[in-house]
Motif scaffolding. Structure first.
Motif, PDB file in Angstrom:
ATOM      1  N   ALA A 159       0.817  -1.216   0.000  1.00 21.92           N
ATOM      2  CA  ALA A 159       0.000   0.000   0.000  1.00 21.92           C
ATOM      3  C   ALA A 159       0.844   1.256   0.000  1.00 21.92           C
ATOM      4  O   ALA A 159       0.326   2.350  -0.261  1.00 21.92           O
ATOM      5  N   ASP A 160       2.137   1.147   0.260  1.00 25.54           N
ATOM      6  CA  ASP A 160       2.982   2.336   0.381  1.00 25.54           C
ATOM      7  C   ASP A 160       3.165   3.068  -0.944  1.00 25.54           C
ATOM      8  O   ASP A 160       3.450   4.270  -0.954  1.00 25.54           O
ATOM      9  N   ASP A 161       3.014   2.344  -2.078  1.00 20.80           N
ATOM     10  CA  ASP A 161       3.233   3.002  -3.362  1.00 20.80           C
ATOM     11  C   ASP A 161       1.954   3.547  -3.976  1.00 20.80           C
ATOM     12  O   ASP A 161       1.935   3.953  -5.134  1.00 20.80           O
ATOM     13  N   LEU A 162       0.865   3.575  -3.198  1.00 25.07           N
ATOM     14  CA  LEU A 162      -0.391   4.122  -3.694  1.00 25.07           C
ATOM     15  C   LEU A 162      -0.416   5.633  -3.500  1.00 25.07           C
ATOM     16  O   LEU A 162       0.241   6.165  -2.598  1.00 25.07           O
ATOM     17  N   PRO A 163      -1.193   6.349  -4.319  1.00 21.00           N
ATOM     18  CA  PRO A 163      -1.293   7.802  -4.168  1.00 21.00           C
ATOM     19  C   PRO A 163      -1.866   8.166  -2.797  1.00 21.00           C
ATOM     20  O   PRO A 163      -2.660   7.406  -2.224  1.00 21.00           O
ATOM     21  N   PRO A 164      -1.504   9.324  -2.263  1.00 18.21           N
ATOM     22  CA  PRO A 164      -2.062   9.768  -0.983  1.00 18.21           C
ATOM     23  C   PRO A 164      -3.587   9.832  -1.045  1.00 18.21           C
ATOM     24  O   PRO A 164      -4.160  10.260  -2.049  1.00 18.21           O
TER      25      PRO A 164
END
Length: 341
Positions: A159-164
C-alpha cells in the motif's frame, strides 16, 4: 406566529447528525439556509434545514407548511443538477424578483418574506478497484486525480506506493468489501483471475451503480457463475449487472491505456447517474392526472407542483393545493383514492 409556524423541537445537532449519516451513506442532499426574512415569519437568519433526495425536509426555515413545496422541489432540483440557487418567497413575488433570485408566492395567511440559499451537497463517489494487477494499480493512480474516494482491494500488494488518500484493504470476502465502501459504489474488477468472482459479488452486494470486469468472454462467464454461487443468485441477474470488457474502445493495449479507457467509462457512468433522477422524470407519462385537492385536471409535465406519497406521485394545479395535500394527505385520498396516472 401562526399554528402552522410553530417551531419544531429539532436542534442544529440533529441536522448535523443527519448530514453526517447521509455523507457516510454517500447520499446527495441539499442544505437550505435562511439568508433574509421579514416578519411575521418565525424563521431567523441563519436557520437551516436539510433536504434529502426524496424531498423530505429536516430542520427549521420558517413557514414550513406554506413554503415547503417550493423548498422541497427546488432543493431536489438542485441535487439533480448540482447547481445552488437563491429563492425568494413573498406574498407578492415581484418584490423579491431580481437577477439571481427565483421568486415564488408565499401561500401562508400570515404572509412574511423568506429568502433562502439552497446548496446541493454531493458526497464524493466511491471507486472500488479490485485487484493488484498493473491495470488495477494504474487505475488507482489515475483516479487519484479525480474527486472520487478510491479503495484498492489487494491482499498481496504494497500500500505504500499508492497515491495519498487512496484506501487499501487486504480482505477479499464479498460482504466485508461491500461493508467497507458503503452503498452504490463504482466497481472495477481487475485481479486477472485472482479473486474476480469475489469482487463482482461485492459489487452486487453493495448495489454498485457500475461493475466493470477486465476479462475475456470465456473467463467472464466463469466469473459470473462463481459470483452467482457466492451470492446464491441467478447467474443471468448477476450478468446483467456486469460490464465486460470494462472501458471505452480507444484501441488500448498497455495497462495505463486500458486503465485510462476504464476511467473514461467510470466518469461517463457517474455523470449519467448524477443526472439520472432528472432524466427519469422525462419518461413520466403525459396522461392527465387529477389534482386530489381541488379536482382539476393536470398534465404531469406542466403541473405547478408534485408530491410523492406512499410510492405514488400526485400532481397539483398550484402550490397551495400541494401544500394542503402534503399537510394531510389522508384527508384528500379518502375523498379521491384514485392514484394519478
Amino acid at each position: 406566529m401562526t399554528r402552522d409556524e410553530t417551531r419544531p423541537e429539532e436542534s442544529s445537532d440533529d441536522g448535523a447528525a443527519l448530514e453526517r449519516a447521509l455523507a457516510e451513506r454517500g447520499e446527495a442532499y441539499a442544505r437550505v439556509t435562511v439568508v433574509r426574512r421579514e416578519p411575521p415569519v418565525s424563521a431567523n437568519v441563519g436557520d437551516r434545514a436539510v433536504v434529502t433526495r426524496s424531498g423530505e425536509i429536516h430542520g427549521w426555515i420558517g413557514g414550513m407548511s406554506c413554503a415547503q413545496s417550493v423548498v422541497s422541489e427546488e432543493a431536489t432540483a438542485a441535487i439533480d443538477d448540482g447547481e445552488p440557487r437563491l429563492l425568494g418567497i413573498a406574498p407578492d413575488p415581484d418584490t423579491v424578483d431580481r437577477p439571481g433570485v427565483s421568486a415564488f408566492p408565499m401561500q401562508c395567511h400570515s404572509e412574511g418574506v423568506l429568502e433562502l440559499f439552497v446548496e446541493p451537497v454531493t458526497p464524493a463517489p466511491e471507486l472500488l478497484v479490485v485487484g493488484g494487477s498493473p491495470i488495477a494499480r494504474s487505475l488507482a493512480r489515475l483516479a487519484a486525480e479525480l474527486p472520487v474516494d478510491v479503495t484498492l482491494v489487494d491482499p498481496d500488494g504494497d500500500a505504500d506506493d499508492l497515491p495519498p488518500g487512496t484506501a487499501a484493504t487486504t480482505v477479499t470476502d464479498p460482504d466485508e468489501i461491500a461493508a467497507a465502501v458503503g452503498t452504490a459504489p463504482l466497481v472495477v474488477v481487475a485481479s486477472m483471475g485472482g479473486y474476480d468472482a469475489r469482487g463482482v459479488a461485492a459489487g452486487v452486494r453493495a448495489d454498485a451503480g457500475y461493475i466493470g470486469l477486465v476479462a475475456s468472454d470465456a473467463r467472464c462467464a466463469e466469473v459470473i457463475e462463481r459470483a452467482a454461487d457466492l451470492l446464491d443468485r441467478d447467474p443471468d441477474a448477476v450478468r446483467a449487472a456486469v460490464t465486460n470488457p470494462a472501458g471505452v474502445d480507444i484501441a488500448a493495449h498497455t495497462p495505463p491505456e486500458i486503465a485510462a479507457s476504464i476511467l473514461a467509462e467510470v466518469v461517463d457512468v457517474r455523470a449519467r447517474a448524477v443526472g439520472g433522477t432528472e432524466a427519469a422524470g422525462t419518461d413520466e407519462t403525459d396522461a392527465d392526472a387529477i389534482d386530489p385537492v381541488c379536482g382539476m385536471t393536470v398534465t404531469p409535465g406542466e403541473a405547478a407542483a408534485s408530491v410523492d406519497h406512499d410510492g405514488e406521485t400526485y400532481h397539483f394545479c398550484c402550490r397551495g393545493c400541494a401544500d394542503s395535500f402534503r399537510a394531510d394527505p389522508a384527508a384528500y385520498l379518502e375523498e379521491d383514492s384514485t392514484a394519478p396516472a
